[in-house]
Design an enzyme around this catalytic site. Structure first.
Site, PDB file in Angstrom:
ATOM      1  N   CYS B  80       0.822  -1.228   0.000  1.00 34.59           N
ATOM      2  CA  CYS B  80       0.000   0.000   0.000  1.00 34.59           C
ATOM      3  C   CYS B  80       0.850   1.270   0.000  1.00 34.59           C
ATOM      4  O   CYS B  80       0.332   2.367  -0.235  1.00 34.59           O
ATOM      5  CB  CYS B  80      -0.952   0.005   1.188  1.00 34.59           C
ATOM      6  SG  CYS B  80      -2.057  -1.407   1.206  1.00 34.59           S
ATOM      7  N   CYS B 202     -13.459   0.672   7.084  1.00 31.34           N
ATOM      8  CA  CYS B 202     -12.488   0.170   6.097  1.00 31.34           C
ATOM      9  C   CYS B 202     -12.543   0.973   4.803  1.00 31.34           C
ATOM     10  O   CYS B 202     -13.608   1.418   4.380  1.00 31.34           O
ATOM     11  CB  CYS B 202     -12.788  -1.283   5.758  1.00 31.34           C
ATOM     12  SG  CYS B 202     -12.906  -2.363   7.177  1.00 31.34           S
ATOM     13  N   SER B 203     -11.388   1.081   4.143  1.00 32.41           N
ATOM     14  CA  SER B 203     -11.346   1.708   2.821  1.00 32.41           C
ATOM     15  C   SER B 203     -11.900   0.719   1.791  1.00 32.41           C
ATOM     16  O   SER B 203     -11.889  -0.494   2.015  1.00 32.41           O
ATOM     17  CB  SER B 203      -9.909   2.106   2.473  1.00 32.41           C
ATOM     18  OG  SER B 203      -9.051   0.993   2.592  1.00 32.41           O
ATOM     19  N   LYS B 319     -10.575   6.182   2.919  1.00 32.44           N
ATOM     20  CA  LYS B 319     -11.932   5.750   3.292  1.00 32.44           C
ATOM     21  C   LYS B 319     -12.965   6.126   2.235  1.00 32.44           C
ATOM     22  O   LYS B 319     -13.814   5.312   1.890  1.00 32.44           O
ATOM     23  CB  LYS B 319     -12.314   6.393   4.643  1.00 32.44           C
ATOM     24  CG  LYS B 319     -13.716   6.095   5.099  1.00 32.44           C
ATOM     25  CD  LYS B 319     -13.853   4.656   5.531  1.00 32.44           C
ATOM     26  CE  LYS B 319     -15.243   4.094   5.400  1.00 32.44           C
ATOM     27  NZ  LYS B 319     -15.648   3.782   4.012  1.00 32.44           N
ATOM     28  N   HIS B 323      -9.014   3.609  -2.500  1.00 26.44           N
ATOM     29  CA  HIS B 323      -7.691   3.021  -2.232  1.00 26.44           C
ATOM     30  C   HIS B 323      -7.267   2.064  -3.346  1.00 26.44           C
ATOM     31  O   HIS B 323      -7.193   0.854  -3.149  1.00 26.44           O
ATOM     32  CB  HIS B 323      -7.747   2.306  -0.874  1.00 26.44           C
ATOM     33  CG  HIS B 323      -6.444   1.764  -0.405  1.00 26.44           C
ATOM     34  ND1 HIS B 323      -5.210   2.226  -0.834  1.00 26.44           N
ATOM     35  CD2 HIS B 323      -6.158   0.764   0.497  1.00 26.44           C
ATOM     36  CE1 HIS B 323      -4.252   1.551  -0.229  1.00 26.44           C
ATOM     37  NE2 HIS B 323      -4.792   0.660   0.567  1.00 26.44           N
TER      38      HIS B 323
END
Lengths: 85, 374
Positions: B80, B202-203, B319, B323
């Site tokens: 990431c 969570c994203s 978020k 992502h």
């Protein structure tokens, strides 16, 4: 299981033959007791772990080394797992 | 070193291939920079999962084929943090080149959740994490447990972080969740995925691409100065970090602020890598915005909202902006540049300086970048 350098006492969780710092042969150690730090229920399946729910616990041995452990049943935080049994 | 151009696609479930997304972001960044492709000396490509998700590696050569170039093109992967690590790497090349392009891309939406979960899981340790069924949401849930054990309940504050980022994302037409109505009730009642971790903590799974043109010399008054970009690494397995703090984040932040000769209080706007809401919360503490245990109070007081003392994730963060892993770190830089230029429209905050925090794993790689306008 952890691998300890008899020279510098550093610990590795991966199987390595020699200590990168002292060049001494690493010794595999087996923890005697593991304390359950956390236990998390997982309901997200993946190809390698398709059956849910399952539990992932964080364990700590008597030397402070940390591990994850998968189980079908929930482990109780604070519980001590005796690896000799 | 200056950022002279930025370009991006919308984030979300896109009906676009890797190729199409890359071309769109590159074209927009070149247009924004008023730089012709023939004046780009090298390209750095950030991507995490194309080998597993699309069966397509060697993106640097793929890009050379698409853009019909023979200049150096280099691909970087660091889960990431791929965007941040690629940006960090690219800056060294400015000792040789005048203008470079940094591109991030990811295509994630075409896979089943089981496949995607497995592929993302390969970025954790095979022996210590993957074999034991550890997945990243479980890591976030463990951090929530630890934080609550140490400092008290935090789920209400995590819901406020989620709401803030969705509100900001609704002011960003490129955001994954632009136009989606989200309220506190919806967040708090969302499905629990792992432990206390809710869906809205969570994203999302996003597709997207971002490109940045970096130049050795200042091009015009819209150019934004790169004050510093620093990196730190740490253990790949979360099992090796039992705390409520991420050492690699503290180290990268200190290095970046020291290199910029700035303090965290000199920063006007921050992009935090909120893959999970708990990460935004503990990172506020790791960056030094407040002492350990005090971030929930800052959240309750609204200090990180657009009109707060230190706005965080003005674009919606991971978020709500989304992502797309390989593009995420560069999307943060895109937003800081937009804010510093004063071109952020309804989500504009007063910002001359900005800081981006981009992490991989929990936390195996961390890059902190500090930007400054005129």
């Amino acid at each position: 299981m952890p691998y300890v350098c008899p020279g510098c006492k550093k610990t590795w969780m991966h199987e390595l033959k020699k200590c990168i710092r002292c060049n001494k042969e690493l010794k595999e150690t087996k923890p005697k007791k593991l304390k359950v730090m956390h236990c998390i229920k997982v309901i997200i399946p993946s190809l390698k772990h398709p059956d849910v729910p399952y539990y992932v616990s964080q364990l700590k041995d008597e030397h402070g080394n940390l591990y994850f452990k998968k189980s079908e049943e929930a482990l109780k935080p604070g519980e001590i797992l005796d690896e000799n049994n | 070193m200056y950022i002279s151009g930025i370009g991006r696609t919308k984030f979300g479930k896109l009906d676009m291939t890797l190729h199409e997304m890359m071309v769109e972001s590159v074209q927009k960044a070149l247009d924004d920079s008023k730089t012709d492709l023939k004046n780009i000396d090298a390209i750095f490509v950030s991507n995490n999962l194309s080998g597993l998700n699309q069966g397509q590696l060697h993106l640097n050569s793929l890009l050379a084929t698409i853009l019909k170039l023979d200049i150096p093109i280099i691909r970087v992967e660091s889960t990431c943090a791929s965007g941040g690590v690629t940006f960090y790497n690219s800056l060294f090349s400015l000792s040789k080149f005048d203008n470079i392009l940094v591109l991030g891309v990811e295509k994630m939406s075409a896979l089943s959740s089981k496949e995607l979960s497995t592929n993302i899981g390969t970025t954790s340790d095979k022996k210590l994490d993957q074999k034991q069924g550890f997945i990243f949401p479980a890591g976030a849930a463990m951090i929530i447990e630890r934080y609550e054990k140490k400092f008290g309940n935090v789920m209400d504050e995590l819901a406020l972080i989620s709401l803030k980022n969705h509100n900001n994302g609704n002011l960003n037409k490129n955001a994954h969740f632009f136009g989606k109505e989200v309220n506190l009730e919806k967040i708090k009642n969302s499905k629990k995925l792992v432990g206390k971790l809710r869906l809205y903590d969570c994203s999302p799974v996003s597709d997207g691409s971002v490109s940045i043109v970096v130049s050795k010399n200042k091009k015009d008054k819209r150019s934004v100065k790169i004050k510093s970009c620093e990196m730190s690494t740490g253990p790949i397995s979360l099992s090796l970090n039992p705390g409520t703090s991420m050492p690699a984040v503290k180290k990268a932040a200190k290095r970046a602020l020291d290199a910029a000769d700035m303090k965290i209080t000199d920063i006007d706007v921050i992009e935090i890598h909120d893959g999970y809401t708990i990460v935004e919360l503990i990172t506020m503490e790791d960056l030094g915005l407040c002492k350990p245990g005090k971030a929930p109070g800052m959240i309750r007081k609204g200090k990180t909202k657009l009109k707060g003392a230190i706005p965080v994730n003005t674009d919606g963060g991971l978020k709500a902006n989304g992502h797309p892993i390989g593009a995420t770190g560069l999307a943060q830089i895109y937003e800081l540049v937009t804010q510093i230029r004063g071109e952020a429209g309804k989500r504009q905050v007063k910002a001359k300086t900005g800081l981006a925090h981009n992490i991989g794993g929990m936390v195996g790689s961390c890059v902190v970048t500090v930007l400054e306008g005129n």
